[in-house]
Design a protein around this motif. Structure first.
Motif: not given
Length: 207
Positions: A3, A24-25, A27-29, A31-32
């Motif tokens: 990131y 974007n990828r 950020t999602r990872a 957050m998960d």
């Protein structure tokens, strides 16, 4: 860390789509895996100096093949800036890669490497005269003449550039220009065998 790297890239050039998608990828990872407070757990993002950002903005698009094909982009990108020590070193490596491709007979790929090298630094005469050799082999004689001319601007005693430009002029049936180049070469190296042979051939065509 991925990131952080993507964010750093976007400071330099915010149009790099692969970096935007990467952000974007990641950020999602994040957050998960780390939850809503994931930003607090990130390492610090280095600040890219404005001077570096401006330098990158002056370069053409990121598509290397387009760079290799476009002489005008190459000229604009390199003549407007002084290459750094890192640019010069990278140019040298790319030139050597081009030389290896020439030894293997892969002249088209070698042209791409020499073109990339000249994008990093256009200050080495030999890179132009080496690319001219490739153009000669591929019968792109006008391009060969242009590269030899650039090589001679940087080094007025580049014997290979004189010889290759003479060959290209001869192929284009411009015997006067060919004769002039060979004559200049023989003033530098009077005992150059291939040049003496070409001189005789061109001389016959002049009469």
């Amino acid at each position: 860390m991925a990131y952080v790297d993507y964010k750093t890239v976007l400071q330099i050039d915010n149009s790099v789509t692969s970096a935007l998608e990467g952000i974007n990828r990641m950020t999602r990872a994040l957050m998960d895996s780390l939850g809503p407070e994931w930003r607090l757990k990130l390492p610090s993002i280095p600040l890219v100096p404005v001077s570096a950002q401006k330098r990158w903005n002056s370069l053409p698009s990121e598509n290397h093949k387009e760079k290799a094909k476009s002489k005008s982009k190459e000229t604009t990108a390199t003549k407007n800036r002084v290459p750094s020590a890192g640019d010069v070193e990278k140019a040298k490596v790319l030139k050597e890669e081009g030389n290896e491709l020439v030894k293997k007979g892969n002249h088209k790929k070698a042209i791409e490497k020499y073109s990339e090298s000249l994008l990093c630094s256009n200050l080495e005469s030999a890179t132009y005269s080496n690319r001219a050799l490739c153009y000669l082999v591929l019968k792109q004689y006008t391009e060969a003449v242009k590269d030899c001319t650039e090589a001679l601007k940087l080094d007025g005693k580049n014997v290979k550039a004189f010889y290759r430009r003479a060959q290209a002029h001869k192929a284009l049936k411009d015997y006067k220009s060919s004769f002039a180049d060979i004559s200049n070469l023989l003033q530098i190296e009077p005992r150059n065998g291939p040049a003496q042979k070409l001189w005789q051939e061109v001389k016959q065509n002049l009469h």
